[in-house]
Design an enzyme around this catalytic site. Sequence first.
Site, mmCIF file in Angstrom:
data_model
loop_
_atom_site.group_PDB
_atom_site.id
_atom_site.type_symbol
_atom_site.label_atom_id
_atom_site.label_comp_id
_atom_site.label_asym_id
_atom_site.label_seq_id
_atom_site.Cartn_x
_atom_site.Cartn_y
_atom_site.Cartn_z
ATOM 1 N N CYS A 25 0.540 3.319 3.199
ATOM 2 C CA CYS A 25 1.275 2.736 4.327
ATOM 3 C C CYS A 25 2.750 3.116 4.232
ATOM 4 O O CYS A 25 3.390 3.444 5.236
ATOM 5 C CB CYS A 25 1.138 1.212 4.348
ATOM 6 S SG CYS A 25 -0.421 0.608 5.019
ATOM 7 N N HIS A 45 -21.174 17.945 10.495
ATOM 8 C CA HIS A 45 -21.950 16.842 9.933
ATOM 9 C C HIS A 45 -21.237 16.264 8.719
ATOM 10 O O HIS A 45 -20.494 16.960 8.030
ATOM 11 C CB HIS A 45 -23.380 17.286 9.572
ATOM 12 C CG HIS A 45 -23.464 18.448 8.621
ATOM 13 N ND1 HIS A 45 -23.247 19.749 9.021
ATOM 14 C CD2 HIS A 45 -23.739 18.501 7.301
ATOM 15 C CE1 HIS A 45 -23.398 20.551 7.988
ATOM 16 N NE2 HIS A 45 -23.684 19.823 6.923
ATOM 17 N N HIS A 91 -21.794 14.216 5.159
ATOM 18 C CA HIS A 91 -22.731 13.750 4.143
ATOM 19 C C HIS A 91 -22.304 12.357 3.706
ATOM 20 O O HIS A 91 -21.131 12.143 3.392
ATOM 21 C CB HIS A 91 -22.697 14.657 2.915
ATOM 22 C CG HIS A 91 -23.079 16.081 3.195
ATOM 23 N ND1 HIS A 91 -24.296 16.603 2.872
ATOM 24 C CD2 HIS A 91 -22.379 17.096 3.767
ATOM 25 C CE1 HIS A 91 -24.346 17.880 3.223
ATOM 26 N NE2 HIS A 91 -23.198 18.204 3.763
ATOM 27 N N ASP A 104 -1.449 16.378 -1.068
ATOM 28 C CA ASP A 104 -1.761 15.542 -2.226
ATOM 29 C C ASP A 104 -0.771 15.868 -3.346
ATOM 30 O O ASP A 104 -0.462 17.037 -3.602
ATOM 31 C CB ASP A 104 -3.196 15.796 -2.699
ATOM 32 C CG ASP A 104 -3.691 14.699 -3.615
ATOM 33 O OD1 ASP A 104 -4.611 13.971 -3.226
ATOM 34 O OD2 ASP A 104 -3.145 14.562 -4.735
ATOM 35 N N HIS A 141 -23.028 22.982 12.369
ATOM 36 C CA HIS A 141 -22.947 21.897 13.353
ATOM 37 C C HIS A 141 -22.321 20.748 12.590
ATOM 38 O O HIS A 141 -22.889 20.282 11.582
ATOM 39 C CB HIS A 141 -24.346 21.528 13.874
ATOM 40 C CG HIS A 141 -24.316 20.492 14.964
ATOM 41 N ND1 HIS A 141 -24.927 20.673 16.180
ATOM 42 C CD2 HIS A 141 -23.728 19.266 15.023
ATOM 43 C CE1 HIS A 141 -24.717 19.609 16.945
ATOM 44 N NE2 HIS A 141 -23.994 18.736 16.254
ATOM 45 N N HIS A 152 -3.720 0.445 8.366
ATOM 46 C CA HIS A 152 -4.214 0.206 7.011
ATOM 47 C C HIS A 152 -5.686 -0.204 7.065
ATOM 48 O O HIS A 152 -6.013 -1.382 7.210
ATOM 49 C CB HIS A 152 -3.387 -0.864 6.302
ATOM 50 C CG HIS A 152 -3.866 -1.124 4.908
ATOM 51 N ND1 HIS A 152 -3.555 -0.313 3.844
ATOM 52 C CD2 HIS A 152 -4.702 -2.079 4.424
ATOM 53 C CE1 HIS A 152 -4.146 -0.772 2.764
ATOM 54 N NE2 HIS A 152 -4.862 -1.841 3.094
ATOM 55 N N CYS A 209 0.836 -1.200 0.000
ATOM 56 C CA CYS A 209 0.000 0.000 0.000
ATOM 57 C C CYS A 209 0.878 1.262 0.000
ATOM 58 O O CYS A 209 1.711 1.455 0.885
ATOM 59 C CB CYS A 209 -0.913 -0.009 1.217
ATOM 60 S SG CYS A 209 -1.788 1.532 1.447
ATOM 61 N N GLY A 248 -18.240 25.200 1.486
ATOM 62 C CA GLY A 248 -19.616 24.819 1.177
ATOM 63 C C GLY A 248 -20.481 24.517 2.383
ATOM 64 O O GLY A 248 -21.587 23.994 2.245
ATOM 65 N N ASN A 279 -18.215 19.349 4.641
ATOM 66 C CA ASN A 279 -17.985 20.725 4.233
ATOM 67 C C ASN A 279 -17.582 21.532 5.456
ATOM 68 O O ASN A 279 -18.167 21.359 6.540
ATOM 69 C CB ASN A 279 -19.260 21.299 3.616
ATOM 70 C CG ASN A 279 -19.652 20.567 2.338
ATOM 71 O OD1 ASN A 279 -18.783 20.149 1.584
ATOM 72 N ND2 ASN A 279 -20.931 20.390 2.117
HETATM 73 P P1 5GP Z 1 -8.464 8.805 -4.071
HETATM 74 O O1 5GP Z 1 -8.595 8.948 -5.556
HETATM 75 O O2 5GP Z 1 -8.045 7.423 -3.681
HETATM 76 O O3 5GP Z 1 -9.624 9.327 -3.324
HETATM 77 O O4 5GP Z 1 -7.274 9.790 -3.652
HETATM 78 C C1 5GP Z 1 -5.961 9.420 -3.743
HETATM 79 C C2 5GP Z 1 -5.142 10.699 -3.750
HETATM 80 O O5 5GP Z 1 -3.802 10.367 -3.408
HETATM 81 C C3 5GP Z 1 -5.107 11.386 -5.105
HETATM 82 O O6 5GP Z 1 -5.621 12.710 -4.989
HETATM 83 C C4 5GP Z 1 -3.609 11.374 -5.486
HETATM 84 O O7 5GP Z 1 -3.177 12.566 -6.095
HETATM 85 C C5 5GP Z 1 -2.915 11.160 -4.150
HETATM 86 N N1 5GP Z 1 -1.661 10.410 -4.258
HETATM 87 C C6 5GP Z 1 -1.486 9.229 -4.942
HETATM 88 N N2 5GP Z 1 -0.202 8.830 -4.821
HETATM 89 C C7 5GP Z 1 0.436 9.765 -4.057
HETATM 90 C C8 5GP Z 1 1.786 9.905 -3.604
HETATM 91 O O8 5GP Z 1 2.675 9.092 -3.874
HETATM 92 N N3 5GP Z 1 2.066 10.991 -2.842
HETATM 93 C C9 5GP Z 1 1.111 11.919 -2.512
HETATM 94 N N4 5GP Z 1 1.495 12.951 -1.750
HETATM 95 N N5 5GP Z 1 -0.168 11.825 -2.919
HETATM 96 C C10 5GP Z 1 -0.507 10.766 -3.697
HETATM 97 ZN ZN ZN Z 2 -2.107 1.104 3.724
#
Ligand code: 5GP
Ligand code: ZN
Length: 110
Positions: free
Chosen positions: A15, A97, A99, A38, A95, A54, A12, A90, A84
């Site tokens: 992980c 919550h 969605h 991200d 309070h 995990h 993963c 948004g 939000n």
């Molecule tokens: P999902 O699509 O599973 O909801 O979101 C996964 C997010 O993880 C995506 O927005 C993607 O850009 C981000 N992501 C995937 N691999 C990596 C990585 O190696 N490093 C970082 N920082 N973000 C990652």
């Molecule tokens: Zn994991």
Amino acid sequence: MSQPSHAHDDNCIFCKIAAGKIPSRKVYEDEDIFVFDDINPWAPVHFLMIPKTHIPSMAQVGPELALDKGCRPYPEGGFRIVTNTGAEGGQEVHHLHIHVMGGPRPWARG
Ligand code: 5GP
Ligand code: ZN
């Protein structure tokens, strides 16, 4: 005895990030959670908060209500959870919550 609350999956990517084996731009870390930017942001601020454990998805956390309401089971089905926060996030009712949305696509929104 092994600790299921600290389950780990060697394959993963998140992980590996939480363990520092893959570099990331770390925002915050404590005993239980890891927060990092991200890599492909959808917005000027876009970070991810993950449990160090995990847990494959919210489907493993407590799907019973969503399933009772008609969401189909993970992974083919599933549901979307949105919190939000503030006006630009948004939020209209101040309070906390969450969605929960699911059911066959297409949806009216989201
Ligand atoms: P999902 O699509 O599973 O909801 O979101 C996964 C997010 O993880 C995506 O927005 C993607 O850009 C981000 N992501 C995937 N691999 C990596 C990585 O190696 N490093 C970082 N920082 N973000 C990652
Ligand atoms: Zn994991």
